[in-house]
Motif scaffolding. Sequence first.
Motif, PDB file in Angstrom:
ATOM      1  N   ARG A  29       8.651  -2.461  -5.053  1.00  0.00           N
ATOM      2  CA  ARG A  29       8.701  -1.097  -5.261  1.00  0.00           C
ATOM      3  C   ARG A  29       7.958  -0.434  -6.135  1.00  0.00           C
ATOM      4  O   ARG A  29       7.220   0.696  -5.988  1.00  0.00           O
ATOM      5  N   TYR A  32       3.922  -0.738  -4.659  1.00  0.00           N
ATOM      6  CA  TYR A  32       3.769   0.323  -3.638  1.00  0.00           C
ATOM      7  C   TYR A  32       4.166   1.874  -4.007  1.00  0.00           C
ATOM      8  O   TYR A  32       4.297   2.466  -3.207  1.00  0.00           O
ATOM      9  N   VAL A  34       7.320   3.054  -4.277  1.00  0.00           N
ATOM     10  CA  VAL A  34       8.431   3.442  -3.463  1.00  0.00           C
ATOM     11  C   VAL A  34       9.543   4.148  -4.578  1.00  0.00           C
ATOM     12  O   VAL A  34       9.982   3.438  -5.374  1.00  0.00           O
ATOM     13  N   SER A  38      14.715   6.091  -2.158  1.00  0.00           N
ATOM     14  CA  SER A  38      14.166   6.527  -0.713  1.00  0.00           C
ATOM     15  C   SER A  38      14.765   5.736   0.412  1.00  0.00           C
ATOM     16  O   SER A  38      15.212   4.516   0.119  1.00  0.00           O
ATOM     17  N   GLU A  40      12.926   4.126   2.259  1.00  0.00           N
ATOM     18  CA  GLU A  40      11.913   2.901   2.457  1.00  0.00           C
ATOM     19  C   GLU A  40      12.202   1.839   1.353  1.00  0.00           C
ATOM     20  O   GLU A  40      12.339   0.765   1.709  1.00  0.00           O
ATOM     21  N   ALA A  41      13.090   2.389   0.115  1.00  0.00           N
ATOM     22  CA  ALA A  41      13.585   1.223  -0.843  1.00  0.00           C
ATOM     23  C   ALA A  41      14.692   0.666  -0.299  1.00  0.00           C
ATOM     24  O   ALA A  41      14.704  -0.766  -0.323  1.00  0.00           O
ATOM     25  N   ARG A  70       7.043  -5.204   6.341  1.00  0.00           N
ATOM     26  CA  ARG A  70       6.719  -3.759   5.938  1.00  0.00           C
ATOM     27  C   ARG A  70       5.257  -3.474   6.722  1.00  0.00           C
ATOM     28  O   ARG A  70       5.063  -2.207   6.431  1.00  0.00           O
TER      29      ARG A  70
END
Length: 78
Positions: A29, A32, A34, A38, A40-41, A70
């Motif tokens: 996390r 990148y 993130v 979110s 995405e997390a 991913r």
Amino acid sequence: MVQTIKSRSPVPLDSRDLDICQQVFDKLRSEYQVAKDSDEAERMASIVIELYRQGVRDPNHLRSMVEAARGLFETSDR
């Protein structure tokens, strides 16, 4: 050595298991960038837990597999 995925374990994760998953998640996390809350997390955390339950226990291998899942591949040496 190549680690193969075993069938999903029905055994609940203990605190050591969760610590490993949390460390991998936090590192990815952060790396990148993130956001913690979110979608995405959330997807990334789900991938970490699912792979761990399937038998991927080595943090480095787990991280690599999450990156691959991913679509993220390292492009530089770290």
